[in-house]
Design a protein around this motif. Structure first.
Motif, short mmCIF file in Angstrom:
data_model
loop_
_atom_site.label_atom_id
_atom_site.label_comp_id
_atom_site.label_asym_id
_atom_site.label_seq_id
_atom_site.Cartn_x
_atom_site.Cartn_y
_atom_site.Cartn_z
N LEU A 70 5.97 96.48 99.97
CA LEU A 70 6.06 97.93 100.13
C LEU A 70 4.91 98.62 99.38
O LEU A 70 4.27 99.53 99.91
CB LEU A 70 7.41 98.45 99.61
N ASP A 71 4.63 98.14 98.16
CA ASP A 71 3.53 98.73 97.39
C ASP A 71 2.20 98.55 98.11
O ASP A 71 1.36 99.45 98.12
CB ASP A 71 3.45 98.10 95.99
N GLU A 72 2.02 97.38 98.70
CA GLU A 72 0.77 97.14 99.43
C GLU A 72 0.63 98.09 100.61
O GLU A 72 -0.44 98.63 100.87
CB GLU A 72 0.70 95.68 99.90
N GLN B 5 -6.88 97.50 94.21
CA GLN B 5 -7.92 96.95 95.09
C GLN B 5 -7.74 97.46 96.51
O GLN B 5 -8.70 97.82 97.19
CB GLN B 5 -7.87 95.41 95.07
N ILE B 6 -6.49 97.49 96.96
CA ILE B 6 -6.21 97.97 98.32
C ILE B 6 -6.61 99.44 98.45
O ILE B 6 -7.13 99.86 99.48
CB ILE B 6 -4.71 97.77 98.67
N ALA B 7 -6.38 100.22 97.39
CA ALA B 7 -6.72 101.65 97.45
C ALA B 7 -8.21 101.84 97.69
O ALA B 7 -8.62 102.75 98.42
CB ALA B 7 -6.29 102.34 96.16
N HIS B 34 -16.60 100.02 96.14
CA HIS B 34 -16.99 99.32 94.92
C HIS B 34 -16.85 97.81 95.05
O HIS B 34 -16.29 97.14 94.18
CB HIS B 34 -16.15 99.81 93.72
N MET B 35 -17.33 97.26 96.16
CA MET B 35 -17.29 95.80 96.34
C MET B 35 -18.60 95.34 96.95
O MET B 35 -19.35 96.13 97.52
CB MET B 35 -16.16 95.42 97.32
#
Lengths: 153, 143
Positions: A70-72, B5-7, B34-35
């Motif tokens: 869910l967080d992902e 990281q996903i953000a 930023h990668m």
């Protein structure tokens, strides 16, 4: 029957609290430590009987693996969406940009009004709309201004 | 990947959604996230199911579909309006994403009124790839 509260998953309740109060202008209605969860609700300035639960739940309500998924999803931007209505989208949008919020979409004219989109600090999307009939003049030369002119003549 | 990281990936994706008509390459997008470009491309595909380059093309095609449906702009105008540099690359991307040519698509779409807000139409009707050239034919799961 009426809706009093909707839940919105957030990644960090303290951060979300700052975003919704300081950036968006909501106020806190309840902030209660229930032991296994913190019940944190905020309400928008124009609708005191409607609450958004800034929800942060894991075990035992949601198993650890599902909570991680869910967080992902929230971080990807596929969590919740709130649709907000304002009187003056451009003023609201500019103020939000000044506060440094993430912009998804600049104000754009649609057939139903002008809308823009931002993200909260977790990645949830907030679509903000000024409906077509608030009395705030449409920008000169826009479709809305032409329609208003046609309707008046 | 951690939510942080996903953000970063999400912000690069939002940049594509916002600035699809600008020249966007993987190097610029990776910088935004930023990668390093290689790391970014791999992570982006892991998170969103298609490469950054493919995502840019899909977004442009989706915007082109809207213009073909709702305006009388010529196919050439639409092509440049959404950020393609040539009619050839527009046609081939359009065909790959929709399975149809821009002209044929317009002919079938004409007269269909917008029945839901454009923002949601954009999410719900975002094309999913089919036919040759797509890595995951019929893949869904966006929006």
């Amino acid at each position: 029957m009426k809706i009093i509260t909707v839940a919105l998953r957030v990644l960090d309740q303290d951060r979300a609290l700052r975003f919704y109060t300081e950036s968006l202008g909501f106020t806190v209605t309840e902030d209660i430590d229930l032991g296994e969860m913190r019940w944190l609700t905020v309400t928008p300035p124009g609708q005191p009987d409607f609450n958004v639960l800034l929800e942060r739940v894991g075990p035992p309500f949601v198993d650890e693996d599902s909570a991680k998924h869910l967080d992902e999803l929230v971080a990807k931007g596929f969590g919740g969406t709130l649709f907000l209505e304002v009187e003056d989208i451009r003023a609201t949008f500019d103020a939000l940009v000044d506060k440094g919020v993430e912009v998804v979409q600049e104000p754009m004219e649609r057939f139903y009004g002008i809308d823009a989109a931002i993200r909260d600090d977790s990645g949830n999307q907030l679509r903000i709309m000024q409906p077509a009939d608030t009395g705030i003049p449409w920008p000169e030369g826009s479709m809305g201004a032409e329609r208003a002119q046609a309707a008046a003549s | 990947m951690t939510p942080e990281q996903i953000a970063h990936l999400r912000r690069a994706k939002d940049l594509v959604d916002r600035s699809y008509a600008d020249p966007l390459d993987v190097v610029a997008l990776a910088g935004h996230a930023h990668m390093s470009p290689a790391h970014f491309a791999r992570r982006f595909k892991e998170a969103f199911g298609e490469s950054p380059h493919q995502y840019v093309l899909t977004r442009r095609v989706e915007r082109a579909q809207e213009l073909l449906r709702n305006t009388d702009a010529t196919v050439t105008d639409v092509c440049f309006e959404v950020g393609f540099q040539s009619l050839g690359s527009f046609s081939s991307a359009f065909r790959r994403v929709t399975g149809s040519t821009p002209t044929a698509y317009r002919a079938t779409a004409i007269g269909l009124p917008p029945t839901i807000p454009g923002c949601w139409a954009a999410l719900w009707t975002r094309p999913v790839g089919r036919g040759a050239g797509m890595e995951k034919p019929g893949a869904s799961g966006r929006g």
